[in-house]
Structure formats: structure tokens, C-alpha cells
Design an enzyme around this catalytic site. Structure first.
Site, PDB file in Angstrom:
ATOM      1  N   SER A   1      12.440 -33.121   7.886  1.00  0.00           N
ATOM      2  CA  SER A   1      11.723 -31.875   8.111  1.00  0.00           C
ATOM      3  C   SER A   1      11.010 -31.882   9.462  1.00  0.00           C
ATOM      4  O   SER A   1      11.639 -32.060  10.497  1.00  0.00           O
ATOM      5  CB  SER A   1      10.766 -31.621   6.935  1.00  0.00           C
ATOM      6  OG  SER A   1      10.322 -30.291   6.902  1.00  0.00           O
TER       7      SER A   1
ATOM      8  N   ASP B   1      18.439 -24.326   0.774  1.00  0.00           N
ATOM      9  CA  ASP B   1      17.144 -24.874   1.173  1.00  0.00           C
ATOM     10  C   ASP B   1      16.208 -23.731   1.528  1.00  0.00           C
ATOM     11  O   ASP B   1      16.452 -22.963   2.460  1.00  0.00           O
ATOM     12  CB  ASP B   1      17.338 -25.813   2.381  1.00  0.00           C
ATOM     13  CG  ASP B   1      16.066 -26.540   2.793  1.00  0.00           C
ATOM     14  OD1 ASP B   1      14.964 -26.110   2.407  1.00  0.00           O
ATOM     15  OD2 ASP B   1      16.177 -27.533   3.525  1.00  0.00           O
TER      16      ASP B   1
ATOM     17  N   HIS C   1      14.693 -28.993  -0.373  1.00  0.00           N
ATOM     18  CA  HIS C   1      14.411 -29.389   1.004  1.00  0.00           C
ATOM     19  C   HIS C   1      14.276 -30.898   1.174  1.00  0.00           C
ATOM     20  O   HIS C   1      14.030 -31.367   2.272  1.00  0.00           O
ATOM     21  CB  HIS C   1      13.109 -28.702   1.448  1.00  0.00           C
ATOM     22  CG  HIS C   1      12.768 -28.854   2.894  1.00  0.00           C
ATOM     23  ND1 HIS C   1      13.605 -28.436   3.909  1.00  0.00           N
ATOM     24  CD2 HIS C   1      11.667 -29.388   3.498  1.00  0.00           C
ATOM     25  CE1 HIS C   1      13.047 -28.694   5.083  1.00  0.00           C
ATOM     26  NE2 HIS C   1      11.874 -29.276   4.862  1.00  0.00           N
TER      27      HIS C   1
END
Length: 267
Positions: A94, A216, A244
Site C-alpha cells: 500500500s 480492491d 487490499h
């Protein structure tokens, strides 16, 4: 200040190449527990907590330094200097994919490859770019965090984790969010969700694997295709996963994709 204490750095395994694992927003290095063991027999594995997260030294949190992702990238490079042996394979999740990207631009000589798990260089839709959110969406998200961080965490963490057939993982992510200092988390969220690092993609010379999930909420597939077009020497691998955090919800698919990429890189 000790870098080990500041970032709660842990190192294990052995090998001529170091695999450095950097966690995402609201998490800590424990999120790598399913993925890291698959590589510790061949690589020196280094994990750490971003300042303000997990077991990091909270007193080291400086709102000015960490007012952009560059502050975290500087920390990452210090960790590389002190704990890495040989070239580094950087695995980020991320927001740490962009922290890692900045590090590879600043000091490309340290990095053999970058593996980007659920990355996004910009979360806000702009012109033809589809980041997944409007500016109003992000403003609402941040306002909700400001007014009720714990409530936001309880509602959003399960949606971010996905995998409705494994509700315990959503609970784990909720607890991870809630353990963080709310003021630090809210500041980090603004830095994360309002950042735009699209222009930096073309500046990194480090070969990259982009691991994107098929469904996602935070980083849609369109982002993966955009990054693959902009990031030189990159490969896009789409993982069949809702959520995610595929390194937690489907670690075997992640490790298989990483192994496939590294086999091409290292042979």
C-alpha cells in the site's frame, strides 16, 4: 537515536541478498508473518515498523518530517544502510510501495528489485486517471476519521481487508488500526490519501513487480495498469483476491507471484 529502536527493526535468515518488508497504513510488521517465512531460507529478511506504527518509538514522530512520504523514505534508507547485506529486494504494501519508490529514486544503487503489493500512486480521480475516489470521497473519509477515529476503524478495516469468508482477518485489521495513536494515524492518513506520486513513477530505474488484487476497494485494477505503463521495467500480476491485503488473505498467491518474478530477475 538507535535506528533499531526507532523502527523496531527485526532481522533474521541469511543470504547474499536482503528482502526488506515495509507495511501499509494502520498496520505493523506482523502483517508479513504469512509471507516472510517463505523467503527466510534464501534471503536475509528485515522487517520494521514505520515511525508512529506498531512497536516503533512514538516519541520519534515529527509532524514536519513525516508531513510527506519523503520522511519515511529517508528512514527506510537508513535501515538499508544499517541492516541490509548485499542488494535489497524491497517489498512494500500500500502506501509503503510509494515510500519504497521514493527510496529507489534517491539511492537506486541499493536496490535489486521492488515488489509493490496493492500500490497506488494517487487515490483521487484526476482527468483520465482513475484512482478510485473523488476528492469529495477522500475529504469525507478524512473528516470521519477526525471526528471518530475508532468508529471509522471499526467500519472501514473489514471493508479494506475484504475476504468476507474470513471475518477474523477484518477483526485483526480493526484491532491494528485501533492500537495506533489516533492523532498520528489521522496525520498519516492525510499524508497518504492526499499524496500524488504519479510523476515519480518514471524516475525509478529499479525493476518492479506490481501485485494488484482483482477486487480492491483502495487500489482498483485500473491503477495497476496505469502504473505498469508508467514504471519502466515493470510487470503487472493480477491476484484473484477480494481486499487490499493479499499478503494476509492469500499469501500463497503472493509468494508464487513473487517467486515467479524473482526467478526471472535472478537467473
Amino acid at each position: 537515536m538507535s535506528i533499531q529502536r526507532r523502527n523496531n527493526v527485526q532481522a533474521y535468515g541469511d543470504g547474499p541478498v536482503t528482502m526488506l518488508l515495509a507495511h501499509g497504513f494502520g498496520c505493523d510488521q506482523s502483517m508479513w508473518r504469512y509471507l516472510a517465512p517463505a523467503f527466510s531460507e534464501r534471503f536475509r529478511v528485515v522487517t520494521f515498523d514505520l515511525v508512529g506504527s506498531g512497536g516503533s518509538l512514538l516519541s520519534a514522530y515529527d509532524r514536519q518530517k513525516y508531513g510527506s512520504l519523503n520522511g519515511y523514505a529517508a528512514d527506510l534508507l537508513e535501515i538499508v544502510d544499517e541492516f541490509a547485506t548485499g542488494p535489497v529486494i524491497l517489498v512494500g504494501h500500500s502506501v509503503s510501495t510509494m515510500i519504497g519508490l521514493l527510496a529507489t529514486i534517491e539511492a537506486p544503487e541499493h536496490f535489486l528489485a521492488q515488489i509493490m503489493v496493492a500500490p497506488s500512486p494517487c487515490y483521487i480521480n484526476q482527468n483520465d486517471y482513475v484512482g478510485g475516489f473523488t476528492r469529495a470521497d477522500i475529504d469525507d473519509l478524512l473528516d470521519t476519521m477526525d471526528s471518530n477515529y475508532l468508529g471509522w476503524s471499526s467500519n472501514m478495516a473489514p471493508a479494506i481487508m475484504g475476504v468476507p469468508d474470513q471475518p477474523e482477518l477484518g477483526i485483526e485489521l480493526t484491532n491494528s488500526f485501533c492500537r495506533n495513536d489516533p492523532e498520528i494515524a489521522k496525520h498519516f492518513a492525510r499524508v497518504t490519501f492526499l499524496s500524488d506520486h504519479r510523476a515519480a513513477l518514471s524516475l525509478s530505474p529499479t525493476p518492479a513487480l506490481i501485485l494488484q488484487c482483482s477486487d480492491d476497494l483502495i487500489a482498483p485494477v485500473t491503477v495497476g495498469h496505469y502504473m505498469q505503463q508508467q514504471l519502466q521495467h515493470s510487470v503487472l500480476d493480477l491476484i484473484d483476491n477480494v481486499g487490499h491485503c493479499p499478503h494476509v488473505s492469500t499469501p500463497s498467491a503472493c509468494s508464487t507471484a513473487i517467486e515467479r518474478f524473482l526467478e526471472r530477475m535472478l537467473t
